[in-house]
Scaffold this active site. Structure first.
Site, PDB file in Angstrom:
ATOM      1  N   ASP A  73      34.934  42.408  43.820  1.00 54.50           N
ATOM      2  CA  ASP A  73      36.225  41.723  43.956  1.00 54.50           C
ATOM      3  C   ASP A  73      37.076  42.373  45.045  1.00 54.50           C
ATOM      4  OD1 ASP A  73      35.459  40.248  41.659  1.00 54.50           O
ATOM      5  OD2 ASP A  73      36.291  41.790  40.344  1.00 54.50           O
ATOM      6  N   GLU A 105      38.380  30.502  39.786  1.00 57.51           N
ATOM      7  CA  GLU A 105      39.089  31.785  39.753  1.00 57.51           C
ATOM      8  C   GLU A 105      39.296  32.266  41.188  1.00 57.51           C
ATOM      9  OE1 GLU A 105      36.402  34.340  37.650  1.00 57.51           O
ATOM     10  OE2 GLU A 105      34.794  34.032  39.082  1.00 57.51           O
ATOM     11  N   ASN A 143      41.530  63.972  46.801  1.00 55.04           N
ATOM     12  CA  ASN A 143      40.433  64.548  47.589  1.00 55.04           C
ATOM     13  C   ASN A 143      39.145  64.468  46.785  1.00 55.04           C
ATOM     14  OD1 ASN A 143      39.047  65.896  49.622  1.00 55.04           O
ATOM     15  ND2 ASN A 143      39.477  67.903  48.729  1.00 55.04           N
TER      16      ASN A 143
END
Ligand SMILES: [Ca+2]
Ligand SMILES: [Ca+2]
Ligand SMILES: [Ca+2]
Length: 807
Positions: free
Chosen positions: A231, A429, A604
């Site tokens: 997505d 959708e 990090n």
């Protein structure tokens, strides 16, 4: 009714520990013998970090309570206080999933106290484990005296056959189905402190490392090969493209023996993965945002699917708003101080849900995609799922009216007015909007038919088939009648990537440095791992988007080749090691501290699971004409004998430098290798070697150092003298090179250039200052020539003294 049934069948395993010390307030018992390897599995058991890692048991929908910190502690400064209990099971809970093991014995201790004036004189409490579903096991019990701290102290053994994939410890009073008939007896407040569960250390989690090369050298799709992500939402900020992804890797659990993972379980996903790139080929892994769940940024949401992000200045402050689907039922937003966080929740309930005006008929109030117009007005597009049964079948199929557009408030975390229908043909959708040349483009994913959409129907001519990306073009971001439909912009990905890559899709469009790009997903990495039998783990892809003169879009073709690299990679800076174009056999993990490359706010990561034969690579690194002199890496050695070989253009290409990772084991250190013959543009491979069967080291970041330019040998002098009552600055440069050079002499009083000064010859000029005196200063000598075929310019500065005539 279902909840009551489940509760009533709750298994009360008889293995309640013998409780040595009932009503043991104030008495410190000796715990059972504890072996050296035993460890406390409870985090923050003394509540000295407040309520961190604790939440209220939510095993049943009726469970509920308020949990707070109290200074009335058994030890330390804090304990937990639970109030407003709705069931006997309503109490503090901690998730021990992945920590406790079947067949193992554990010692449990804790302190508990209740004080309710109208409560009973003594009360039994349980420490209970919820193994998921209707399986509850009381572990240890204590009977407390009102107003006094009592101690749980007992052992329990988890049955050998017990599934422990879910194991949540909580504290409660003995069960009754109707506690509200006598709340003083069943629902009293209580305090908890010093909880420990001591036993065998948690098993090492099974490796999730993807061992195959998931992104082939030379190809640019999928974007990354070491983890999944679905997505994708592309977002450009400050010269970088960020991709926000549903963390499909979260539930990936390859079987250690077969390497095959169970199918994806969307219900487990509550993190969003972030990657970024300045060239669309080399991507930096920024790790996952823990968005939802008990420890999430927005703990009132359970899932974080299908992210969408935008930026807006609110009250003079630049903020980044990350929208996501809380499962299918609602959508929400969290706020970032930068595209990489830190993230906070400005809301305490979901943004889009059953209360949203105009969205009542939307079955799935999910897939939120933000769009901020040029005038600053923000919008949100959301929705999908089964069409309303009130429509005729043909309309349910062709025009399901299941997607909405709504205005956002200026704060970006509220909506304004009612949602408007987006009448996208065959819509399912994944709504998304971008703007180009004053017109708005809405794209979306189409449905696959079936009972949710009126049974088997024929799409109207030109309407999309199942699982395609269609699009519409409108002059108004809130107005999307079916007449604005413009066609299919991307067919189903299986058309390009073959068996095992079908299913739905979710797209975005972004503009980066004058070009438009289309993002979509396909389970191509999953396919490289498992062949055509994929398990639903999706990977991000990007293709370029091109437009016809009338503004319609040329249908996108999905390829493994992907897009062109936007720019060469710059090596002369600190670069996170979790940046690569291609990789094999490595994983990444977030570590404490901030990113050396992206600054204090950014997380990090390090590259880990580095075995002999693993590698990472960067595409099209530009070392310049002068080339690189050395490379320095920040590493943590885990074995002796590890090396990083730097190779050019191929995983088996020539080794141009070797970094010896010979620093003390377990400590972060910098290691450097000299490089030989590294100039121009190359793909760079870091290949890892060392003893087999062990993790060799971890890498945090690295930096190349540019070679210092070779110098042309020259002897320069500058002096002052007096001629005819005027001060002169005299500059001389002797060519000590073995070939002719050009020499330019420059002072504050003039300059002169000489071409082809022979070896051993001088360039000389005496510059008239036209004054009787000259202050101290300097002359610049610029020598141009060739060394080993390379054009070189050497610049020297030489001081001259002050001088005065006739003085
Ligand atoms: Ca405490
Ligand atoms: Ca490995
Ligand atoms: Ca790093």
């Amino acid at each position: 009714m279902e909840q009551r049934m489940r509760r009533a069948t709750r298994r009360r395993v008889a293995a309640i520990a013998t409780v040595g010390l009932m009503m043991a307030a104030g008495f410190v018992a000796s715990s059972g013998p504890v072996q050296a390897a035993d460890t406390n599995l409870v985090v923050n058991g003394g509540f000295e970090d407040g309520l961190a890692n604790w939440f209220v048991n939510n095993g049943n929908a009726t469970d509920g309570a308020q949990l707070s910190a109290t200074s009335d502690a058994w030890s330390g400064a804090n304990a937990a206080l639970v109030t407003s209990r709705t069931t006997t099971g309503s109490g503090p809970m901690q998730d021990l999933s992945g920590k406790v093991q079947a067949g193992q014995a554990y010692t449990l201790t804790a302190r508990i106290k209740y004080e309710n004036a109208s409560g009973p004189a003594t009360k039994q409490f349980f420490a209970t484990m919820h193994y998921g579903g209707g399986t509850y096991t009381n572990l240890v019990s204590v009977t407390a005296t009102k107003g006094q701290w009592a101690q749980f102290n007992g052992t329990f053994t988890i049955p050998a056959g017990q599934s422990v994939s879910t194991a949540r410890l909580f504290f409660e009073t003995p069960w009754t189905s109707t506690p509200s008939t006598d709340p003083d007896l069943h629902l009293m407040d209580f305090k908890l402190d010093d909880v420990s569960v001591i036993g065998a250390a948690p098993p090492a989690p099974a490796s999730k490392t993807i061992e195959v090369v998931g992104k082939l050298p030379g190809e640019h799709n999928p974007l990354i090969g070491h983890k999944f992500g679905a997505d994708g939402f592309g977002f450009v900020h400050d010269g970088r493209v960020y991709m926000y992804l549903t963390n499909d890797t979260q539930g990936y659990a390859p079987d250690p023996a077969t390497g095959v993972s169970p199918g994806i379980n969307y219900g487990n996903i509550n993190q969003i993965t972030v990657i970024s790139s300045e060239d669309l080929v080399n991507w930096t892994d920024h790790g996952e945002i823990q968005v939802a769940g008990p420890n999430g940024v927005a703990p009132f949401t359970a899932n974080s699917w299908a992210p969408g992000i935008t930026r807006k200045v609110v009250n003079g402050e630049e903020k980044f708003f990350l929208y996501y689907a809380n499962g299918g039922g609602s959508s929400n937003v969290i706020t970032g101080a930068s595209p990489l966080g830190p993230w906070t929740s400005e809301r305490t309930s979901t943004l889009i849900d059953g209360r949203t005006p105009g969205a009542e008929d939307v079955a799935w109030k999910f897939d939120p995609a933000p769009f901020v117009d040029d005038d600053g007005q923000p919008y949100l597009y959301f929705g999908g799922g089964p069409a309303s049964t009130s429509m005729p079948p043909a309309e349910r199929f062709n025009n399901p009216k299941n997607i909405r557009a709504i205005e956002l408030g200026d704060d970006m975390i509220s909506t304004e007015g009612a949602a408007a229908v987006v009448d996208a043909p065959v819509a399912f959708e994944a709504g998304h909007v971008f703007k180009r040349d004053g017109r708005y483009y809405f794209s979306y994913s189409s449905h696959f038919g079936g009972n949710d959409f009126g049974g088997n129907q024929q799409p109207l001519p030109g309407y999309p088939g199942g699982g395609q990306i269609g699009y519409m073009i409108s002059d108004n971001p809130m107005s999307w009648p079916k007449e604005t439909y413009a066609g299919v912009l991307f067919p189903n990905q299986s058309q390009f990537f073959g068996s095992g890559t079908g299913g739905n899709n979710h797209q975005s469009v972004f503009e980066f440095e004058g070009r438009y790009y289309f993002t979509y997903h396909a389970p191509t990495l999953n396919k490289r791992i498992n062949g055509n039998t994929t398990q639903g783990y999706r990977s991000p892809h990007i293709q370029e988007l091109t437009f016809n003169p009338d503004g319609t879009i040329q249908q996108v073709v999905g390829t493994y080749a992907g897009v062109d690299q936007v720019r060469n990679f710059a090596p002369y800076r600190v670069v996170e090691a979790e940046t690569f174009g291609w990789s094999k056999g490595v994983a990444t993990a977030k570590v404490d501290g901030s990113s050396a490359q992206f600054g204090g706010a950014a997380p990090n990561l390090v590259v880990r699971d580095i075995d002999n034969g693993d590698w990472t690579a960067l595409s099209s690194v530009d070392f310049g004409d002068n080339g690189a002199q050395s490379v320095t890496a920040r590493v943590r050695a885990l074995a002796t004998g590890g090396q990083i070989q730097v190779r050019l253009d191929d995983v088996a290409g020539p080794v141009v430098g070797t970094i010896l990772v010979d620093t003390p084991s377990g400590q972060w250190a910098e290691v450097t290798a000299e490089l030989d013959g590294v100039s121009g543009v190359h793909d760079v491979y870091f290949t890892f070697t060392g003893p087999a069967g062990v993790d060799l080291f971890e890498i945090d970041n690295w930096a190349f150092a540019a070679a210092t330019q070779p110098e042309l040998p020259v002897t320069v002098t500058a002096s002052t003298r007096c001629v005819g009552g005027k001060a002169y600055v005299a500059v001389q440069a002797r060519n000590d090179h073995d070939a002719p050079v050009g020499i330019a002499l420059e002072t504050a009083y003039g300059q002169r250039s000489f071409t082809a000064v022979a070896p051993g010859a001088n360039a000389y000029q005496s510059f008239n200052t036209r004054a009787v005196s000259v202050p101290a200063g300097s002359a610049t000598v610029r020598v141009t020539g060739s060394i080993g075929g390379q054009d070189v310019t050497t610049v020297r500065t030489v001081p001259h003294p002050a001088g005065t005539c006739g003085g």
